[in-house]
Design an enzyme around this catalytic site. Structure first.
Site, PDB file in Angstrom:
ATOM      1  N   GLU A   1       0.832  -1.203   0.000  1.00 44.79           N
ATOM      2  CA  GLU A   1       0.000   0.000   0.000  1.00 44.79           C
ATOM      3  C   GLU A   1       0.868   1.254   0.000  1.00 44.79           C
ATOM      4  OE1 GLU A   1      -3.633   1.897   2.726  1.00 44.79           O
ATOM      5  OE2 GLU A   1      -2.280   0.408   3.603  1.00 44.79           O
TER       6      GLU A   1
ATOM      7  N   LYS B   1      -9.602   1.964  -2.211  1.00 51.11           N
ATOM      8  CA  LYS B   1      -9.825   1.499  -0.840  1.00 51.11           C
ATOM      9  C   LYS B   1     -11.175   1.964  -0.301  1.00 51.11           C
ATOM     10  CE  LYS B   1      -7.326   1.457   3.616  1.00 51.11           C
ATOM     11  NZ  LYS B   1      -6.110   1.971   4.293  1.00 51.11           N
TER      12      LYS B   1
ATOM     13  N   CYS C   1      -5.499  -3.172   3.223  1.00 51.17           N
ATOM     14  CA  CYS C   1      -5.156  -2.951   4.632  1.00 51.17           C
ATOM     15  C   CYS C   1      -6.374  -2.985   5.563  1.00 51.17           C
ATOM     16  CB  CYS C   1      -4.389  -1.635   4.752  1.00 51.17           C
ATOM     17  SG  CYS C   1      -3.388  -1.487   6.261  1.00 51.17           S
TER      18      CYS C   1
END
Length: 269
Positions: free
Chosen positions: A41, A124, A159
């Site tokens: 990321e 995301k 994440c």
């Protein structure tokens, strides 16, 4: 499929060096005969370098993604560029097929095939607010795409998304059998980092590969420990918190065998 997780050394404020290290990792892994290389990321700016987000944001045709597209083509290997800060306005101006619904900045992962062509763009969904500026700086994504590559149907999350199992169930409903999770997971939450993806693999009878960085920021240190979990939730390849490349052989037929032997997904109500 031969999979490589590039746990890069990410240096705060060294964007050019970070991108160069990503290119070197792609070349190194490709020389080992891998089919897909996955990056962490915000590997170029570093997740906790919030002051660098705006000035280094770029559209999907920007220089960082263009370089990684070229690296994929030159090395004949698929690449998950996971992720960069995307300038949604720049992408909109480019009238791209992956036009976002809103303007602003996003945390965006892009999957390139071995010809350097984009196969998937994931922005995301769940933005991290705890001791993080992400929620104030970024716009969450609104699409959950999958892409077929190397016999797998691949889904991507990022994440903090690991804490939201419904997102993964949605990807499995779209046919996903390998889930890639570029991350910037910090100490002290090591047990979370090892437990959550393992649970996602077990729940969904899918491969889950977590790709973390190796970095020290002013207020955070990444735990590393990039890992490939098989459809039983067994870690088949992992490392510590130092820069490394994790290699694993993954097989879509193994997913089919596990789902046939233990058909828990068929019992959903």
């Amino acid at each position: 499929m031969k999979l490589a997780l590039a746990q890069l050394q990410i240096e705060p404020a060294d964007v050019a060096g970070n991108v160069a290290r990503a290119e070197t990792a792609i070349e190194t892994a490709a020389a080992r005969g891998v089919d897909l290389v996955a990056l962490p990321e915000l590997f170029n700016v570093g997740y906790f370098s919030f002051d660098l987000y705006a000035r280094n944001a770029e559209g999907l045709h920007g220089k960082t993604l263009s370089r990684l597209s070229d690296a994929a083509l030159e090395n004949d290997v698929a690449v998950l560029a996971g992720s960069i800060v995307e300038d949604l306005g720049q992408t909109r101006a480019q009238t791209d097929a992956y036009t976002p619904a809103e303007d602003g900045l996003a945390n965006t992962a892009v999957l390139f095939d071995a010809e350097g062509e984009r196969q998937l763009v994931y922005r995301k969904h769940h933005l991290f607010g705890y001791e993080s500026a992400e929620t104030g700086l970024l716009t969450p994504g609104d699409r959950v795409p999958v892409a077929d590559l190397g016999g797998f149907t691949i889904g991507v999350t990022t994440c903090y998304d690991l804490r939201f199992p419904e997102l993964y169930r949605g990807l499995v409903d779209e046919g996903a059998d390998m889930l890639l999770v570029p991350s910037a997971w910090p100490y002290p939450r090591v047990e979370h980092w090892q437990t959550l993806p393992r649970a996602r693999a077990i729940e969904n009878l899918s491969y889950v590969a977590t790709i973390n960085g190796s970095a020290d920021f002013e207020d955070a240190t990444l735990v590393g420990r990039s890992t490939v979990f098989d459809p039983w939730g067994t870690p088949v390849a992992t490392t510590d918190d130092r820069p490394d490349i994790v290699y694993a052989d993954v097989d879509p037929d193994e997913v089919a065998r596990v789902r046939d032997e233990f058909p828990a997904l068929d019992d959903r109500r």
